[in-house]
Design a protein around this motif. Structure first.
Motif, PDB file in Angstrom:
ATOM      1  N   ILE A 125       0.873  -1.172   0.000  1.00 16.47           N
ATOM      2  CA  ILE A 125       0.000   0.000   0.000  1.00 16.47           C
ATOM      3  C   ILE A 125       0.906   1.217   0.000  1.00 16.47           C
ATOM      4  O   ILE A 125       1.823   1.303   0.825  1.00 16.47           O
ATOM      5  N   ARG A 126       0.677   2.122  -0.946  1.00 15.84           N
ATOM      6  CA  ARG A 126       1.536   3.302  -1.041  1.00 15.84           C
ATOM      7  C   ARG A 126       0.704   4.563  -1.073  1.00 15.84           C
ATOM      8  O   ARG A 126      -0.267   4.663  -1.837  1.00 15.84           O
ATOM      9  N   GLY A 127       1.034   5.533  -0.239  1.00 17.01           N
ATOM     10  CA  GLY A 127       0.271   6.765  -0.234  1.00 17.01           C
ATOM     11  C   GLY A 127       0.985   7.859   0.524  1.00 17.01           C
ATOM     12  O   GLY A 127       2.148   7.700   0.928  1.00 17.01           O
ATOM     13  N   ASN A 128       0.289   8.980   0.705  1.00 19.61           N
ATOM     14  CA  ASN A 128       0.884  10.042   1.508  1.00 19.61           C
ATOM     15  C   ASN A 128       0.510   9.835   2.975  1.00 19.61           C
ATOM     16  O   ASN A 128      -0.253   8.928   3.329  1.00 19.61           O
ATOM     17  N   ALA A 129       1.042  10.676   3.831  1.00 23.35           N
ATOM     18  CA  ALA A 129       0.895  10.461   5.268  1.00 23.35           C
ATOM     19  C   ALA A 129      -0.557  10.522   5.726  1.00 23.35           C
ATOM     20  O   ALA A 129      -1.022   9.666   6.491  1.00 23.35           O
ATOM     21  N   SER A 130      -1.300  11.509   5.278  1.00 24.49           N
ATOM     22  CA  SER A 130      -2.698  11.632   5.696  1.00 24.49           C
ATOM     23  C   SER A 130      -3.516  10.433   5.253  1.00 24.49           C
ATOM     24  O   SER A 130      -4.347   9.910   6.013  1.00 24.49           O
ATOM     25  N   GLU A 131      -3.306   9.995   4.019  1.00 25.49           N
ATOM     26  CA  GLU A 131      -4.056   8.858   3.491  1.00 25.49           C
ATOM     27  C   GLU A 131      -3.800   7.594   4.305  1.00 25.49           C
ATOM     28  O   GLU A 131      -4.733   6.863   4.661  1.00 25.49           O
ATOM     29  N   LEU A 132      -2.539   7.338   4.602  1.00 28.59           N
ATOM     30  CA  LEU A 132      -2.197   6.090   5.286  1.00 28.59           C
ATOM     31  C   LEU A 132      -2.607   6.107   6.752  1.00 28.59           C
ATOM     32  O   LEU A 132      -3.042   5.083   7.294  1.00 28.59           O
ATOM     33  N   ILE A 133      -2.466   7.245   7.399  1.00 24.28           N
ATOM     34  CA  ILE A 133      -2.935   7.343   8.787  1.00 24.28           C
ATOM     35  C   ILE A 133      -4.437   7.077   8.849  1.00 24.28           C
ATOM     36  O   ILE A 133      -4.927   6.337   9.702  1.00 24.28           O
ATOM     37  N   ALA A 134      -5.183   7.670   7.921  1.00 23.46           N
ATOM     38  CA  ALA A 134      -6.632   7.480   7.900  1.00 23.46           C
ATOM     39  C   ALA A 134      -7.003   6.043   7.550  1.00 23.46           C
ATOM     40  O   ALA A 134      -7.895   5.450   8.166  1.00 23.46           O
ATOM     41  N   LEU A 135      -6.321   5.466   6.554  1.00 23.23           N
ATOM     42  CA  LEU A 135      -6.619   4.094   6.156  1.00 23.23           C
ATOM     43  C   LEU A 135      -6.363   3.127   7.307  1.00 23.23           C
ATOM     44  O   LEU A 135      -7.073   2.132   7.476  1.00 23.23           O
ATOM     45  N   ALA A 136      -5.360   3.453   8.124  1.00 23.11           N
ATOM     46  CA  ALA A 136      -5.015   2.612   9.264  1.00 23.11           C
ATOM     47  C   ALA A 136      -5.980   2.783  10.432  1.00 23.11           C
ATOM     48  O   ALA A 136      -5.885   2.062  11.427  1.00 23.11           O
ATOM     49  N   GLY A 137      -6.897   3.760  10.322  1.00 21.67           N
ATOM     50  CA  GLY A 137      -7.881   3.969  11.374  1.00 21.67           C
ATOM     51  C   GLY A 137      -7.623   5.175  12.240  1.00 21.67           C
ATOM     52  O   GLY A 137      -8.340   5.420  13.216  1.00 21.67           O
ATOM     53  N   GLY A 138      -6.621   5.965  11.880  1.00 22.55           N
ATOM     54  CA  GLY A 138      -6.307   7.164  12.642  1.00 22.55           C
ATOM     55  C   GLY A 138      -7.182   8.344  12.245  1.00 22.55           C
ATOM     56  O   GLY A 138      -8.085   8.219  11.414  1.00 22.55           O
ATOM     57  N   ALA A 139      -6.894   9.482  12.823  1.00 23.43           N
ATOM     58  CA  ALA A 139      -7.667  10.692  12.549  1.00 23.43           C
ATOM     59  C   ALA A 139      -7.523  11.095  11.095  1.00 23.43           C
ATOM     60  O   ALA A 139      -6.426  11.103  10.540  1.00 23.43           O
ATOM     61  N   ALA A 140      -8.648  11.429  10.462  1.00 23.63           N
ATOM     62  CA  ALA A 140      -8.656  11.850   9.070  1.00 23.63           C
ATOM     63  C   ALA A 140      -8.155  13.287   8.969  1.00 23.63           C
ATOM     64  O   ALA A 140      -8.726  14.191   9.573  1.00 23.63           O
ATOM     65  N   THR A 141      -7.073  13.484   8.211  1.00 24.34           N
ATOM     66  CA  THR A 141      -6.468  14.813   8.141  1.00 24.34           C
ATOM     67  C   THR A 141      -6.227  15.297   6.721  1.00 24.34           C
ATOM     68  O   THR A 141      -5.632  16.347   6.518  1.00 24.34           O
ATOM     69  N   GLY A 142      -6.642  14.533   5.718  1.00 23.86           N
ATOM     70  CA  GLY A 142      -6.353  14.910   4.344  1.00 23.86           C
ATOM     71  C   GLY A 142      -7.097  16.146   3.900  1.00 23.86           C
ATOM     72  O   GLY A 142      -8.192  16.457   4.393  1.00 23.86           O
ATOM     73  N   LYS A 143      -6.504  16.849   2.963  1.00 27.94           N
ATOM     74  CA  LYS A 143      -7.132  18.019   2.351  1.00 27.94           C
ATOM     75  C   LYS A 143      -7.260  17.715   0.865  1.00 27.94           C
ATOM     76  O   LYS A 143      -6.347  17.960   0.093  1.00 27.94           O
ATOM     77  N   GLY A 144      -8.383  17.113   0.483  1.00 25.94           N
ATOM     78  CA  GLY A 144      -8.510  16.606  -0.880  1.00 25.94           C
ATOM     79  C   GLY A 144      -7.539  15.459  -1.073  1.00 25.94           C
ATOM     80  O   GLY A 144      -7.533  14.495  -0.312  1.00 25.94           O
ATOM     81  N   VAL A 145      -6.685  15.583  -2.099  1.00 26.98           N
ATOM     82  CA  VAL A 145      -5.684  14.543  -2.349  1.00 26.98           C
ATOM     83  C   VAL A 145      -4.343  14.876  -1.703  1.00 26.98           C
ATOM     84  O   VAL A 145      -3.375  14.127  -1.857  1.00 26.98           O
ATOM     85  N   GLU A 146      -4.283  15.985  -0.963  1.00 23.74           N
ATOM     86  CA  GLU A 146      -3.015  16.423  -0.374  1.00 23.74           C
ATOM     87  C   GLU A 146      -2.942  16.052   1.108  1.00 23.74           C
ATOM     88  O   GLU A 146      -3.946  16.006   1.814  1.00 23.74           O
ATOM     89  N   THR A 147      -1.721  15.827   1.570  1.00 21.23           N
ATOM     90  CA  THR A 147      -1.501  15.517   2.970  1.00 21.23           C
ATOM     91  C   THR A 147      -1.351  16.800   3.786  1.00 21.23           C
ATOM     92  O   THR A 147      -0.931  17.833   3.263  1.00 21.23           O
ATOM     93  N   THR A 148      -1.697  16.716   5.048  1.00 19.39           N
ATOM     94  CA  THR A 148      -1.516  17.856   5.952  1.00 19.39           C
ATOM     95  C   THR A 148      -0.474  17.551   7.018  1.00 19.39           C
ATOM     96  O   THR A 148      -0.235  18.376   7.892  1.00 19.39           O
ATOM     97  N   VAL A 149       0.112  16.350   6.954  1.00 21.22           N
ATOM     98  CA  VAL A 149       1.162  15.964   7.898  1.00 21.22           C
ATOM     99  C   VAL A 149       2.341  15.407   7.118  1.00 21.22           C
ATOM    100  O   VAL A 149       2.209  14.991   5.960  1.00 21.22           O
ATOM    101  N   SER A 150       3.507  15.372   7.743  1.00 16.96           N
ATOM    102  CA  SER A 150       4.700  14.903   7.051  1.00 16.96           C
ATOM    103  C   SER A 150       4.818  13.389   7.121  1.00 16.96           C
ATOM    104  O   SER A 150       4.190  12.729   7.968  1.00 16.96           O
ATOM    105  N   SER A 151       5.640  12.845   6.243  1.00 13.67           N
ATOM    106  CA  SER A 151       5.851  11.399   6.243  1.00 13.67           C
ATOM    107  C   SER A 151       6.435  10.919   7.566  1.00 13.67           C
ATOM    108  O   SER A 151       6.100   9.826   8.040  1.00 13.67           O
ATOM    109  N   ALA A 152       7.282  11.739   8.187  1.00 16.36           N
ATOM    110  CA  ALA A 152       7.880  11.354   9.468  1.00 16.36           C
ATOM    111  C   ALA A 152       6.818  11.172  10.549  1.00 16.36           C
ATOM    112  O   ALA A 152       6.956  10.328  11.441  1.00 16.36           O
TER     113      ALA A 152
END
Length: 262
Positions: A125-152
């Motif tokens: 599974i490959r994505g940006n930080a917001s997408e993967l955090i959300a997919l994993a069940g974490g807080a949804a933070t995406g802004k459209g297709v863009e991430t709002t948090v860093s990969s770190a």
């Protein structure tokens, strides 16, 4: 955590394996990213086919060497087409990559459908930080297709998600991180203009699928794809100014990486 880059012999060998095997890689992606994804695969020595024409969704995943599904393919394909591709690839033992575009951006029905595809056990599974955090069940933070948090910021979530699902999870950003749940590899490099070229991340999902087949190892394949993409972006960035010429140069530099391993 270990680090990998294009300077590593193992990465270069893995890259050479893509051209050496010339995999047929089938994918569903959005119409915005399709052209760049196909050109990136061709530059690596793979052969792409994209789209849900006729009965492709139930035949190509079984005959292909690798498959990728970009969730934004729902822009032009229906849900059953995506499920058919994932289901057929899983049944045939074809490794496939999921790119959960825009998961966590607030469209709950869309998010639920993309999560349902995990039933078919993607190899990565490959994505940006917001997408993967959300997919994993974490807080949804995406802004459209863009991430709002860093990969770190996503490293812990990526590692836990990989361990829980038994798949490779790769997060892209200023530094990419790829994990199998017990091992995490960081891949530095790239160029900020990757975030300014439509479909650049989507194309990386396609390339990851090709590399996973070529190397026969999902973790190694994901690392090879990310490290090659990073150095190609660096080289493209060093000789261009604007985003348009950068996009063309990125494909050029990917096509020239083979010269480093001759």
């Amino acid at each position: 955590m270990t680090s990998a880059s294009w300077n590593d012999a193992d990465v270069r060998e893995g890259w050479a394996q893509i051209a050496g095997k010339g995999p047929f890689v089938y994918g569903l992606t959005n119409y915005i990213a399709a052209n760049l994804s196909a050109n990136v695969l061709l530059a690596a020595g793979a052969g792409p086919a994209i789209g849900a024409a006729a009965d492709w969704t139930t035949t190509f995943p079984a005959g292909a060497n690798a498959v990728w599904i970009n969730a934004a393919a729902l822009m032009s394909s229906d849900e059953e087409s995506l499920r058919a591709v994932a289901r057929t690839a899983h049944a045939a033992g074809t490794p496939w990559v999921l790119d959960p575009v825009a998961v966590g951006a607030g469209a709950s029905g869309y998010d639920d459908f993309i999560r349902s595809l995990l039933e078919f056990k993607p190899a990565a599974i490959r994505g940006n930080a917001s997408e993967l955090i959300a997919l994993a069940g974490g807080a949804a933070t995406g802004k459209g297709v863009e991430t709002t948090v860093s990969s770190a910021d996503a490293v812990a979530a990526v590692s836990e998600f990989a361990a829980r699902t038994g798949t490779i999870v790769a997060v892209s950003g200023p530094v990419d991180y790829i994990s199998d749940g017990s091992r995490t590899v960081e891949v530095p490099g790239g160029d900020v203009r990757l975030t300014k070229v439509t479909g650049a991340g989507c194309a990386l999902g396609a390339l990851t699928a090709a590399a996973i087949f070529a190397t026969g190892d999902p973790l190694r394949g994901a690392v090879v794809a990310h490290a090659a993409y990073a150095v190609a972006a660096e080289r493209a960035g060093a000789r261009t100014r604007g985003t348009g010429e950068f996009a063309v140069a990125l494909v050029d530099e990917l096509s020239l990486l083979g010269e480093d391993v001759k």
